[in-house]
Design an enzyme around this catalytic site. Sequence first.
Site, mmCIF file in Angstrom:
data_model
loop_
_atom_site.group_PDB
_atom_site.id
_atom_site.type_symbol
_atom_site.label_atom_id
_atom_site.label_comp_id
_atom_site.label_asym_id
_atom_site.label_seq_id
_atom_site.Cartn_x
_atom_site.Cartn_y
_atom_site.Cartn_z
ATOM 1 C CB CYS A 12 -0.858 -0.342 1.125
ATOM 2 S SG CYS A 12 0.013 -0.351 2.332
ATOM 3 C CG HIS A 73 1.776 -0.147 12.185
ATOM 4 N ND1 HIS A 73 0.842 -0.489 11.281
ATOM 5 C CD2 HIS A 73 2.040 -1.397 12.214
ATOM 6 C CE1 HIS A 73 0.882 -1.845 10.417
ATOM 7 N NE2 HIS A 73 1.470 -2.178 11.179
ATOM 8 C CB CYS A 95 0.925 5.633 6.495
ATOM 9 S SG CYS A 95 -0.209 6.046 5.516
ATOM 10 C CD GLU A 122 -3.408 1.931 12.255
ATOM 11 O OE1 GLU A 122 -3.531 1.128 11.828
ATOM 12 O OE2 GLU A 122 -4.783 2.176 12.296
ATOM 13 C CB THR A 157 -5.944 2.974 9.062
ATOM 14 O OG1 THR A 157 -4.907 1.232 9.241
ATOM 15 C CG2 THR A 157 -5.967 3.887 9.018
ATOM 16 C CG ASN A 216 -3.071 -6.363 5.332
ATOM 17 O OD1 ASN A 216 -2.397 -6.379 4.261
ATOM 18 N ND2 ASN A 216 -1.826 -5.518 5.789
ATOM 19 C CB SER A 257 3.537 -5.986 4.523
ATOM 20 O OG SER A 257 2.949 -5.911 5.448
HETATM 21 S S1 SF4 Z 1 -3.019 3.167 6.497
HETATM 22 FE FE1 SF4 Z 1 -2.163 1.211 6.948
HETATM 23 S S2 SF4 Z 1 -2.596 -0.246 5.078
HETATM 24 FE FE2 SF4 Z 1 -3.410 2.529 4.397
HETATM 25 S S3 SF4 Z 1 -1.800 3.507 3.368
HETATM 26 FE FE3 SF4 Z 1 -1.168 3.503 5.490
HETATM 27 S S4 SF4 Z 1 -0.265 2.036 5.827
HETATM 28 FE FE4 SF4 Z 1 -1.086 1.409 4.247
#
Ligand code: SF4
Length: 277
Positions: A12, A73, A95, A122, A157, A216, A257
């Site tokens: 992702c 995370h 992220c 996370e 998320t 995920n 991942s």
């Molecule tokens: S929130 Fe998590 S799954 Fe979504 S893009 Fe960011 S790292 Fe990837």
Amino acid sequence: MTITRAKTMGFCFGVKNTIKLAMELIRSSSGPIYSLGEIVHNETLVKEFSDRGLKVIRANDEVEKGRLLIRAHGVRPEIEEKFRNNGFDVIDGTCPIVKKNQIAAREAEFPIILFCKKDHDEAVGIAGYAEKPCYAVESESDIDSIEKGEYTAIVQTTFSYEKLSAYTKMLEEKGCILHFAGSGICHASIDRRAAVEALSKLVEMIVVVGDENSANSKALFCLASSLVPHAYMVSGPESVTKEMASFENVGITAGASVSESLVKRVEERLSALSIDV
Ligand code: SF4
């Protein structure tokens, strides 16, 4: 054997970003470099990075001062602070979508309800940003102790859509008013789930490439298991069995991942074994 790929799968945006930062860190550093926890739930990649000098450490490890990468995370703010105060050069790979949830927790107007898997890093990180009481809701039993009132609602998320709508309804029936804030469920998860649903209409079996400890990937496997008669989860080509190779019409997807090269090697192994079956 015919192998059909899910339309959206694998790395992702958040994971790609962290990997890019890790590569830059390796390239530009002469001293010690660390990642706080494994940068991705992908043993092969973690080993590759470790061979190139990026050492995985935990928050309480005593290590020589250096440059530290925070993974996608995110972490509790006091952990980041501790490393900065100890002279580490901290590179924040959180992220941006997770960051939005952390900020929402810090700025929440009401006590917080955090829909999450409680022990997921996370969720622990987001809860660490809360300045108001924060109640984690992972299952129905967590709702019993929540009193009627107004809450800021934040969603991890990768939380399940089905659970979120069921728990929201239960809380509202109890008289709770929820003000949703933050990013909500990430589109990377939504898109990957939709792609598995579409794939399930075309194949008799689905292989999910992903690590056992990746939330995920496991969620994709659960979904695939509910949609097709046969679903398997493999961490790499070595986990592919003859049984998996005995199907004619196979679908493949991968967690956030998982690299393209790993997916390719699983496909090659499936095809090679199918010839012997
Ligand atoms: S929130 Fe998590 S799954 Fe979504 S893009 Fe960011 S790292 Fe990837």
